[in-house]
Design a protein around this motif. Structure first.
Motif, PDB file in Angstrom:
ATOM      1  N   HIS A  58      -2.783 -72.716  -3.301  1.00 23.34           N
ATOM      2  CA  HIS A  58      -1.468 -72.590  -3.929  1.00 23.34           C
ATOM      3  C   HIS A  58      -1.165 -73.754  -4.870  1.00 23.34           C
ATOM      4  N   GLY A  59      -2.132 -74.059  -5.734  1.00 28.99           N
ATOM      5  CA  GLY A  59      -1.934 -75.065  -6.767  1.00 28.99           C
ATOM      6  C   GLY A  59      -2.009 -76.506  -6.292  1.00 28.99           C
ATOM      7  N   GLU A  60      -2.281 -76.709  -5.003  1.00 25.06           N
ATOM      8  CA  GLU A  60      -2.404 -78.078  -4.488  1.00 25.06           C
ATOM      9  C   GLU A  60      -3.836 -78.341  -4.057  1.00 25.06           C
ATOM     10  N   THR A  61      -4.318 -79.564  -4.311  1.00 22.24           N
ATOM     11  CA  THR A  61      -5.674 -79.935  -3.908  1.00 22.24           C
ATOM     12  C   THR A  61      -5.609 -81.128  -2.963  1.00 22.24           C
ATOM     13  N   HIS A  62      -6.274 -80.999  -1.816  1.00 19.80           N
ATOM     14  CA  HIS A  62      -6.270 -82.083  -0.829  1.00 19.80           C
ATOM     15  C   HIS A  62      -7.676 -82.281  -0.280  1.00 19.80           C
ATOM     16  N   ALA A  63      -7.980 -83.530   0.082  1.00 18.30           N
ATOM     17  CA  ALA A  63      -9.283 -83.857   0.675  1.00 18.30           C
ATOM     18  C   ALA A  63      -9.146 -83.925   2.192  1.00 18.30           C
ATOM     19  N   TYR A  64      -9.846 -83.032   2.875  1.00 16.36           N
ATOM     20  CA  TYR A  64      -9.820 -82.988   4.342  1.00 16.36           C
ATOM     21  C   TYR A  64     -11.079 -83.641   4.902  1.00 16.36           C
ATOM     22  N   GLU A  65     -10.931 -84.296   6.061  1.00 20.19           N
ATOM     23  CA  GLU A  65     -12.075 -84.935   6.710  1.00 20.19           C
ATOM     24  C   GLU A  65     -12.104 -84.634   8.195  1.00 20.19           C
ATOM     25  N   ASP A 144     -14.631 -70.980  -0.296  1.00 17.70           N
ATOM     26  CA  ASP A 144     -13.882 -69.722  -0.298  1.00 17.70           C
ATOM     27  C   ASP A 144     -13.000 -69.649  -1.553  1.00 17.70           C
ATOM     28  N   LEU A 145     -12.936 -68.477  -2.182  1.00 17.30           N
ATOM     29  CA  LEU A 145     -12.091 -68.308  -3.364  1.00 17.30           C
ATOM     30  C   LEU A 145     -10.616 -68.289  -2.977  1.00 17.30           C
ATOM     31  N   ARG A 146     -10.321 -67.790  -1.782  1.00  9.13           N
ATOM     32  CA  ARG A 146      -8.967 -67.742  -1.236  1.00  9.13           C
ATOM     33  C   ARG A 146      -9.046 -68.493   0.089  1.00  9.13           C
ATOM     34  N   PRO A 147      -8.148 -69.445   0.332  1.00  6.33           N
ATOM     35  CA  PRO A 147      -8.319 -70.299   1.522  1.00  6.33           C
ATOM     36  C   PRO A 147      -7.864 -69.648   2.831  1.00  6.33           C
ATOM     37  N   ALA A 148      -7.996 -68.325   2.918  1.00  4.07           N
ATOM     38  CA  ALA A 148      -7.472 -67.586   4.075  1.00  4.07           C
ATOM     39  C   ALA A 148      -8.195 -67.922   5.371  1.00  4.07           C
ATOM     40  N   ARG A 149      -9.449 -68.408   5.296  1.00  7.11           N
ATOM     41  CA  ARG A 149     -10.183 -68.733   6.522  1.00  7.11           C
ATOM     42  C   ARG A 149      -9.962 -70.170   6.972  1.00  7.11           C
ATOM     43  N   SER A 150      -9.244 -70.934   6.151  1.00  6.64           N
ATOM     44  CA  SER A 150      -8.983 -72.332   6.533  1.00  6.64           C
ATOM     45  C   SER A 150      -7.780 -72.362   7.473  1.00  6.64           C
ATOM     46  N   VAL A 151      -8.073 -72.119   8.741  1.00  4.98           N
ATOM     47  CA  VAL A 151      -7.046 -71.921   9.782  1.00  4.98           C
ATOM     48  C   VAL A 151      -6.271 -73.210  10.048  1.00  4.98           C
ATOM     49  N   ARG A 152      -4.957 -73.136   9.875  1.00  2.00           N
ATOM     50  CA  ARG A 152      -4.089 -74.278  10.209  1.00  2.00           C
ATOM     51  C   ARG A 152      -3.814 -74.269  11.716  1.00  2.00           C
ATOM     52  N   MET A 153      -3.427 -75.388  12.262  1.00  2.00           N
ATOM     53  CA  MET A 153      -2.977 -75.498  13.668  1.00  2.00           C
ATOM     54  C   MET A 153      -3.977 -74.871  14.647  1.00  2.00           C
ATOM     55  N   VAL A 154      -5.244 -75.260  14.539  1.00  2.00           N
ATOM     56  CA  VAL A 154      -6.279 -74.681  15.415  1.00  2.00           C
ATOM     57  C   VAL A 154      -5.991 -75.023  16.880  1.00  2.00           C
ATOM     58  N   ARG A 155      -6.037 -74.017  17.733  1.00  2.00           N
ATOM     59  CA  ARG A 155      -5.801 -74.242  19.156  1.00  2.00           C
ATOM     60  C   ARG A 155      -7.077 -74.076  19.985  1.00  2.00           C
ATOM     61  N   SER A 156      -7.864 -73.057  19.665  1.00  2.00           N
ATOM     62  CA  SER A 156      -9.086 -72.855  20.448  1.00  2.00           C
ATOM     63  C   SER A 156     -10.165 -72.194  19.594  1.00  2.00           C
ATOM     64  N   ILE A 157     -11.398 -72.356  20.041  1.00  2.00           N
ATOM     65  CA  ILE A 157     -12.546 -71.796  19.332  1.00  2.00           C
ATOM     66  C   ILE A 157     -13.488 -71.221  20.378  1.00  2.00           C
ATOM     67  N   ALA A 158     -14.031 -70.047  20.104  1.00  2.00           N
ATOM     68  CA  ALA A 158     -14.990 -69.455  21.039  1.00  2.00           C
ATOM     69  C   ALA A 158     -16.184 -68.901  20.270  1.00  2.00           C
ATOM     70  N   VAL A 159     -17.373 -69.142  20.817  1.00  2.00           N
ATOM     71  CA  VAL A 159     -18.586 -68.537  20.263  1.00  2.00           C
ATOM     72  C   VAL A 159     -18.901 -67.319  21.125  1.00  2.00           C
ATOM     73  N   VAL A 160     -18.959 -66.161  20.500  1.00  2.00           N
ATOM     74  CA  VAL A 160     -19.213 -64.937  21.261  1.00  2.00           C
ATOM     75  C   VAL A 160     -20.481 -64.247  20.764  1.00  2.00           C
ATOM     76  N   ARG A 161     -21.218 -63.706  21.701  1.00  2.00           N
ATOM     77  CA  ARG A 161     -22.488 -63.029  21.429  1.00  2.00           C
ATOM     78  C   ARG A 161     -22.222 -61.591  21.018  1.00  2.00           C
ATOM     79  N   ALA A 162     -21.839 -61.370  19.765  1.00  2.00           N
ATOM     80  CA  ALA A 162     -21.525 -60.010  19.311  1.00  2.00           C
ATOM     81  C   ALA A 162     -22.740 -59.096  19.410  1.00  2.00           C
ATOM     82  N   GLY A 163     -23.928 -59.677  19.372  1.00  2.00           N
ATOM     83  CA  GLY A 163     -25.149 -58.895  19.479  1.00  2.00           C
ATOM     84  C   GLY A 163     -25.301 -58.196  20.816  1.00  2.00           C
ATOM     85  N   GLU A 164     -24.512 -58.634  21.800  1.00  2.00           N
ATOM     86  CA  GLU A 164     -24.601 -58.026  23.135  1.00  2.00           C
ATOM     87  C   GLU A 164     -23.534 -56.966  23.360  1.00  2.00           C
TER      88      GLU A 164
END
Ligand SMILES: Nc1nc2c(c(=O)[nH]1)N[C@H]1C(S)=C(S)[C@@H](COP(=O)(O)O)O[C@H]1N2
Ligand SMILES: [Mo]
Length: 172
Positions: A58-65, A144-164
């Motif tokens: 949205h017109g703003e550029t920031h450096a994340y670390e 990403d062309l649209r920052p929709a995957r840059s999730v704000r306020m992350v609470r949890s992360i899970a790796v799931v075996r979709a292949g199963e």
């Protein structure tokens, strides 16, 4: 008898809680592909090797670390590098935010051996802690062309075996 049962119930609650490392301030839960849970507070993320990604939204550029997401997932038992092969090519990373927003990434694409675009779990923006509207932890997906995957306020992360999931002989 009732007090014995109560004591047993309290003990069964207290034991796993005591086995968990004590988190300082807000923390995120990371569940690995075999169900192992690792908890990361800000100090744990800051202690890891840091990477930087510049995000324009949205017109703003920031450096994340922050650390690479793959390094965080590795601490919860996720495969990395050449260990992401065969069935692991269908491993999915589900990132859930405080507001219920959810994004799925595939594990292979966040590995630096597969794609050069970095995916980080940022805990700093422009050299400062990330405010409560976006953080304290934000996923930042480079390229990403649209920052929709840059999730704000992350609470949890899970790796799931979709292949199963639900693979009958007919759907293979
Ligand atoms: N938790 C959460 N993260 C989110 C969203 C959201 O609704 N909730 N929206 C996404 C979308 S669609 C965009 S465009 C960007 C906006 O990022 P910005 O607030 O830095 O401009 O955040 C992404 N991350
Ligand atoms: Mo968006």
């Amino acid at each position: 008898m009732r007090s014995v049962l109560l004591a047993a119930a309290v003990a069964s609650i207290a034991v796993p809680a005591a086995a968990q490392p004590i988190a300082v301030g807000p923390s995120i839960n990371v569940t690995g592909p075999s169900g192992q849970v690792a908890r990361f507070d800000l100090a744990a993320l800051a202690a890891m090797p840091q990477a930087k990604v510049v995000l324009s939204a949205h017109g703003e550029t920031h450096a994340y670390e922050g650390p690479l997401l793959i390094d965080v997932l590795a601490k919860a038992g996720a495969p990395t590098g050449s260990a992401i092969r065969g069935p692991e090519m269908a491993d999915v990373v589900l990132v859930t935010a405080q507001d219920g927003y959810r994004v799925a990434l595939d594990l292979a694409q966040i590995d630096p051996g597969v794609r050069a675009d970095k995916v980080i779990l940022a805990d700093r923006v422009d050299g400062h802690p990330i405010d409560a509207k976006d953080g304290p932890v934000r996923l930042v997906v480079e390229g990403d062309l649209r920052p929709a995957r840059s999730v704000r306020m992350v609470r949890s992360i899970a790796v799931v075996r979709a292949g199963e999931w639900g693979m009958t002989p007919a759907s293979r």
